[in-house]
Design an enzyme around this catalytic site. Structure first.
Site, PDB file in Angstrom:
ATOM      1  N   ARG A  22      -0.727  -8.718  13.440  1.00 15.66           N
ATOM      2  CA  ARG A  22      -1.244  -7.708  12.494  1.00 15.66           C
ATOM      3  C   ARG A  22      -2.106  -8.375  11.433  1.00 15.66           C
ATOM      4  O   ARG A  22      -3.133  -7.844  11.028  1.00 15.66           O
ATOM      5  CB  ARG A  22      -0.074  -6.951  11.847  1.00 15.66           C
ATOM      6  CG  ARG A  22       0.596  -5.975  12.813  1.00 15.66           C
ATOM      7  CD  ARG A  22       1.981  -5.575  12.354  1.00 15.66           C
ATOM      8  NE  ARG A  22       2.005  -4.858  11.107  1.00 15.66           N
ATOM      9  CZ  ARG A  22       3.096  -4.743  10.327  1.00 15.66           C
ATOM     10  NH1 ARG A  22       4.234  -5.316  10.690  1.00 15.66           N
ATOM     11  NH2 ARG A  22       3.044  -4.061   9.215  1.00 15.66           N
TER      12      ARG A  22
ATOM     13  N   ARG B 271      -9.417   1.342   8.659  1.00 13.54           N
ATOM     14  CA  ARG B 271      -9.065  -0.021   9.037  1.00 13.54           C
ATOM     15  C   ARG B 271     -10.110  -0.698   9.887  1.00 13.54           C
ATOM     16  O   ARG B 271      -9.863  -1.769  10.423  1.00 13.54           O
ATOM     17  CB  ARG B 271      -7.790   0.049   9.884  1.00 13.54           C
ATOM     18  CG  ARG B 271      -6.553  -0.162   9.083  1.00 13.54           C
ATOM     19  CD  ARG B 271      -5.455   0.192  10.027  1.00 13.54           C
ATOM     20  NE  ARG B 271      -4.406  -0.757   9.976  1.00 13.54           N
ATOM     21  CZ  ARG B 271      -3.269  -0.538   9.312  1.00 13.54           C
ATOM     22  NH1 ARG B 271      -3.102   0.532   8.610  1.00 13.54           N
ATOM     23  NH2 ARG B 271      -2.322  -1.425   9.356  1.00 13.54           N
TER      24      ARG B 271
ATOM     25  N   ARG C 111      11.816  -6.004   4.754  1.00 14.76           N
ATOM     26  CA  ARG C 111      11.626  -4.555   4.533  1.00 14.76           C
ATOM     27  C   ARG C 111      12.635  -3.748   5.344  1.00 14.76           C
ATOM     28  O   ARG C 111      12.898  -4.025   6.514  1.00 14.76           O
ATOM     29  CB  ARG C 111      10.215  -4.141   4.941  1.00 14.76           C
ATOM     30  CG  ARG C 111      10.062  -2.618   4.934  1.00 14.76           C
ATOM     31  CD  ARG C 111       8.653  -2.151   4.998  1.00 14.76           C
ATOM     32  NE  ARG C 111       7.909  -2.633   6.142  1.00 14.76           N
ATOM     33  CZ  ARG C 111       6.604  -2.463   6.295  1.00 14.76           C
ATOM     34  NH1 ARG C 111       5.910  -1.832   5.378  1.00 14.76           N
ATOM     35  NH2 ARG C 111       5.991  -2.920   7.361  1.00 14.76           N
TER      36      ARG C 111
ATOM     37  N   ARG D 145      11.486  -1.937  10.818  1.00 10.08           N
ATOM     38  CA  ARG D 145      10.421  -1.419  11.671  1.00 10.08           C
ATOM     39  C   ARG D 145      10.229  -2.325  12.876  1.00 10.08           C
ATOM     40  O   ARG D 145      10.341  -3.533  12.775  1.00 10.08           O
ATOM     41  CB  ARG D 145       9.111  -1.363  10.869  1.00 10.08           C
ATOM     42  CG  ARG D 145       8.741   0.047  10.498  1.00 10.08           C
ATOM     43  CD  ARG D 145       7.624   0.118   9.530  1.00 10.08           C
ATOM     44  NE  ARG D 145       6.392  -0.520   9.962  1.00 10.08           N
ATOM     45  CZ  ARG D 145       5.253  -0.450   9.283  1.00 10.08           C
ATOM     46  NH1 ARG D 145       5.209   0.230   8.160  1.00 10.08           N
ATOM     47  NH2 ARG D 145       4.159  -1.047   9.703  1.00 10.08           N
TER      48      ARG D 145
ATOM     49  N   LYS E 188       0.842  -1.209   0.000  1.00  6.02           N
ATOM     50  CA  LYS E 188       0.000   0.000   0.000  1.00  6.02           C
ATOM     51  C   LYS E 188       0.867   1.245   0.000  1.00  6.02           C
ATOM     52  O   LYS E 188       0.650   2.175  -0.771  1.00  6.02           O
ATOM     53  CB  LYS E 188      -0.917   0.024   1.247  1.00  6.02           C
ATOM     54  CG  LYS E 188      -1.795  -1.189   1.406  1.00  6.02           C
ATOM     55  CD  LYS E 188      -2.653  -1.101   2.652  1.00  6.02           C
ATOM     56  CE  LYS E 188      -1.897  -1.128   3.972  1.00  6.02           C
ATOM     57  NZ  LYS E 188      -1.213  -2.411   4.251  1.00  6.02           N
TER      58      LYS E 188
HETATM   59  P1  AP5 Z   1       4.926  -1.581   1.791  1.00  8.33           P
HETATM   60  O1  AP5 Z   1       4.609  -0.735   0.623  1.00  8.33           O
HETATM   61  O2  AP5 Z   1       5.619  -0.972   2.957  1.00  8.33           O
HETATM   62  O3  AP5 Z   1       3.585  -2.341   2.287  1.00  8.33           O
HETATM   63  P2  AP5 Z   1       2.364  -1.796   3.135  1.00  8.33           P
HETATM   64  O4  AP5 Z   1       1.150  -2.477   2.609  1.00  8.33           O
HETATM   65  O5  AP5 Z   1       2.356  -0.307   3.176  1.00  8.33           O
HETATM   66  O6  AP5 Z   1       2.750  -2.437   4.531  1.00  8.33           O
HETATM   67  P3  AP5 Z   1       2.673  -1.873   6.007  1.00  8.33           P
HETATM   68  O7  AP5 Z   1       3.364  -2.899   6.857  1.00  8.33           O
HETATM   69  O8  AP5 Z   1       3.189  -0.466   6.095  1.00  8.33           O
HETATM   70  O9  AP5 Z   1       1.163  -1.905   6.262  1.00  8.33           O
HETATM   71  P4  AP5 Z   1       0.477  -1.890   7.607  1.00  8.33           P
HETATM   72  O10 AP5 Z   1      -0.897  -1.612   7.154  1.00  8.33           O
HETATM   73  O11 AP5 Z   1       0.646  -3.093   8.448  1.00  8.33           O
HETATM   74  O12 AP5 Z   1       1.273  -0.768   8.422  1.00  8.33           O
HETATM   75  P5  AP5 Z   1       0.903   0.722   8.839  1.00  8.33           P
HETATM   76  O13 AP5 Z   1       2.140   1.490   8.850  1.00  8.33           O
HETATM   77  O14 AP5 Z   1      -0.247   1.225   8.071  1.00  8.33           O
HETATM   78  O15 AP5 Z   1       5.758  -2.856   1.274  1.00  8.33           O
HETATM   79  C1  AP5 Z   1       6.257  -3.835   2.176  1.00  8.33           C
HETATM   80  C2  AP5 Z   1       7.625  -4.374   1.658  1.00  8.33           C
HETATM   81  O16 AP5 Z   1       7.406  -5.065   0.425  1.00  8.33           O
HETATM   82  C3  AP5 Z   1       8.648  -3.271   1.348  1.00  8.33           C
HETATM   83  O17 AP5 Z   1       9.921  -3.763   1.641  1.00  8.33           O
HETATM   84  C4  AP5 Z   1       8.496  -3.032  -0.167  1.00  8.33           C
HETATM   85  O18 AP5 Z   1       9.695  -2.570  -0.739  1.00  8.33           O
HETATM   86  C5  AP5 Z   1       8.134  -4.449  -0.649  1.00  8.33           C
HETATM   87  N1  AP5 Z   1       7.221  -4.434  -1.801  1.00  8.33           N
HETATM   88  C6  AP5 Z   1       6.148  -3.614  -2.005  1.00  8.33           C
HETATM   89  N2  AP5 Z   1       5.522  -3.927  -3.165  1.00  8.33           N
HETATM   90  C7  AP5 Z   1       6.206  -4.997  -3.680  1.00  8.33           C
HETATM   91  C8  AP5 Z   1       6.042  -5.800  -4.856  1.00  8.33           C
HETATM   92  N3  AP5 Z   1       5.031  -5.564  -5.739  1.00  8.33           N
HETATM   93  N4  AP5 Z   1       6.903  -6.822  -5.059  1.00  8.33           N
HETATM   94  C9  AP5 Z   1       7.915  -7.081  -4.172  1.00  8.33           C
HETATM   95  N5  AP5 Z   1       8.127  -6.346  -3.040  1.00  8.33           N
HETATM   96  C10 AP5 Z   1       7.282  -5.322  -2.803  1.00  8.33           C
HETATM   97  O19 AP5 Z   1       0.392   0.480  10.346  1.00  8.33           O
HETATM   98  C11 AP5 Z   1       1.265   0.093  11.381  1.00  8.33           C
HETATM   99  C12 AP5 Z   1       0.523   0.049  12.692  1.00  8.33           C
HETATM  100  O20 AP5 Z   1       0.016   1.367  13.018  1.00  8.33           O
HETATM  101  C13 AP5 Z   1      -0.718  -0.853  12.730  1.00  8.33           C
HETATM  102  O21 AP5 Z   1      -0.392  -2.190  13.029  1.00  8.33           O
HETATM  103  C14 AP5 Z   1      -1.558  -0.187  13.838  1.00  8.33           C
HETATM  104  O22 AP5 Z   1      -1.045  -0.509  15.110  1.00  8.33           O
HETATM  105  C15 AP5 Z   1      -1.290   1.297  13.600  1.00  8.33           C
HETATM  106  N6  AP5 Z   1      -2.256   1.894  12.651  1.00  8.33           N
HETATM  107  C16 AP5 Z   1      -1.955   2.410  11.425  1.00  8.33           C
HETATM  108  N7  AP5 Z   1      -3.064   2.887  10.839  1.00  8.33           N
HETATM  109  C17 AP5 Z   1      -4.081   2.658  11.704  1.00  8.33           C
HETATM  110  C18 AP5 Z   1      -5.484   2.899  11.639  1.00  8.33           C
HETATM  111  N8  AP5 Z   1      -6.063   3.468  10.568  1.00  8.33           N
HETATM  112  N9  AP5 Z   1      -6.240   2.528  12.711  1.00  8.33           N
HETATM  113  C19 AP5 Z   1      -5.684   1.972  13.805  1.00  8.33           C
HETATM  114  N10 AP5 Z   1      -4.355   1.712  13.923  1.00  8.33           N
HETATM  115  C20 AP5 Z   1      -3.574   2.043  12.875  1.00  8.33           C
END
Ligand code: AP5
Length: 215
Positions: free
Chosen positions: A167, A84, A123, A156, A9
């Site tokens: 997660r 979410r 990552r 991270r 994402k």
């Molecule tokens: P990346 O693009 O970083 O993936 P992502 O989907 O953004 O993954 P996240 O782990 O950031 O998502 P998340 O939803 O768990 O975390 P968030 O920060 O929102 O890609 C991942 C890896 O794969 C990278 O190394 C990239 O280079 C590689 N890659 C990407 N595309 C690829 C491809 N096509 N092929 C190969 N490799 C690829 O949330 C973290 C925490 O914050 C949550 O657990 C929660 O505690 C809190 N939080 C955040 N938002 C909320 C909310 N709205 N409500 C409540 N709590 C929240």
């Protein structure tokens, strides 16, 4: 953009926001910035994030409402990893409705769980400019250093096996129902995310070609 942790994402939302000059709101990035700054919000959020749990909806909705008020977001926004929960989706509708706005498209980036585990374990993120890398699929030229700014690449805190499993479970239980919420309006487009980054980006571009053109 909705999808399991590690679906890509952030990778796709960053590209989209640069290409279409859209504001990008990543609740994860906003929370991590608050954690790094050591604010009261950050201290509270850290308790949830380090366990892989969701931060409470009211906190998230306040953050999003504040971000949406920035002039940079007046021309449209890509939401990265938000909403979410169904409560957040309802809250977003209320916030947008005040300005006569709405969610135009929902893209679900779909990636099998084995792939999620591979991606998150490898990552790395630049501590300075937040550029994303993967040790196998997209490494930096110099190990441990960002190609763009030379900053240190770090893992991270929540990218460790037990937290990743939690997660994923939270995604299945609490975030998946958001897709049903949007099924009728505006509908959900599923994008296979287990393809190379450029291919996924091309598909995202095609799906959103009509948005903002009046279609
Ligand atoms: P990346 O693009 O970083 O993936 P992502 O989907 O953004 O993954 P996240 O782990 O950031 O998502 P998340 O939803 O768990 O975390 P968030 O920060 O929102 O890609 C991942 C890896 O794969 C990278 O190394 C990239 O280079 C590689 N890659 C990407 N595309 C690829 C491809 N096509 N092929 C190969 N490799 C690829 O949330 C973290 C925490 O914050 C949550 O657990 C929660 O505690 C809190 N939080 C955040 N938002 C909320 C909310 N709205 N409500 C409540 N709590 C929240």
């Amino acid at each position: 953009m909705v999808g399991p942790p590690g679906a890509g994402k952030g990778t796709q939302a960053r590209r989209l926001s640069a290409e279409r000059r859209l504001c990008r709101i990543s609740t994860g990035d906003l929370l991590r910035a608050a954690v790094d700054a050591g604010t009261p919000l950050g201290k509270m959020a850290d308790e949830f994030m380090s366990r892989g749990e969701l931060v409470p909806d009211d906190v998230i909705l306040d953050l999003v409402a504040e971000e949406l008020g920035r002039p940079a977001c007046a021309g449209g926004t890509v939401f990265d990893g938000f909403p979410r929960s169904v409560g957040q989706a309802e809250g977003l509708d209320r916030i947008l409705g005040r300005g006569g706005e709405r969610v135009d498209r929902v893209l679900e980036i779909d990636v099998p769980e084995e792939e999620v585990l591979r991606r998150l374990a490898g990552r790395r993120v630049c501590k300075n400019c937040e550029k994303l890398y993967h040790i196998s699929f997209g490494p930096s030229q110099v190990e441990g250093r960002c190609d763009v700014c030379g900053g240190e690449l770090v893992q991270r805190e929540d990218d460790h096996p037990e937290t990743i499993q939690r997660r994923l479970a939270v995604y299945r239980q609490t975030t998946s129902p958001v897709l049903s919420y949007y099924e009728e309006r505006p509908g959900v487009t599923v994008i296979p995310g287990d393809r190379p980054v450029d291919e996924v980006a091309a598909r995202v571009r095609r799906e959103l070609a009509a948005v903002g053109s009046g279609a």
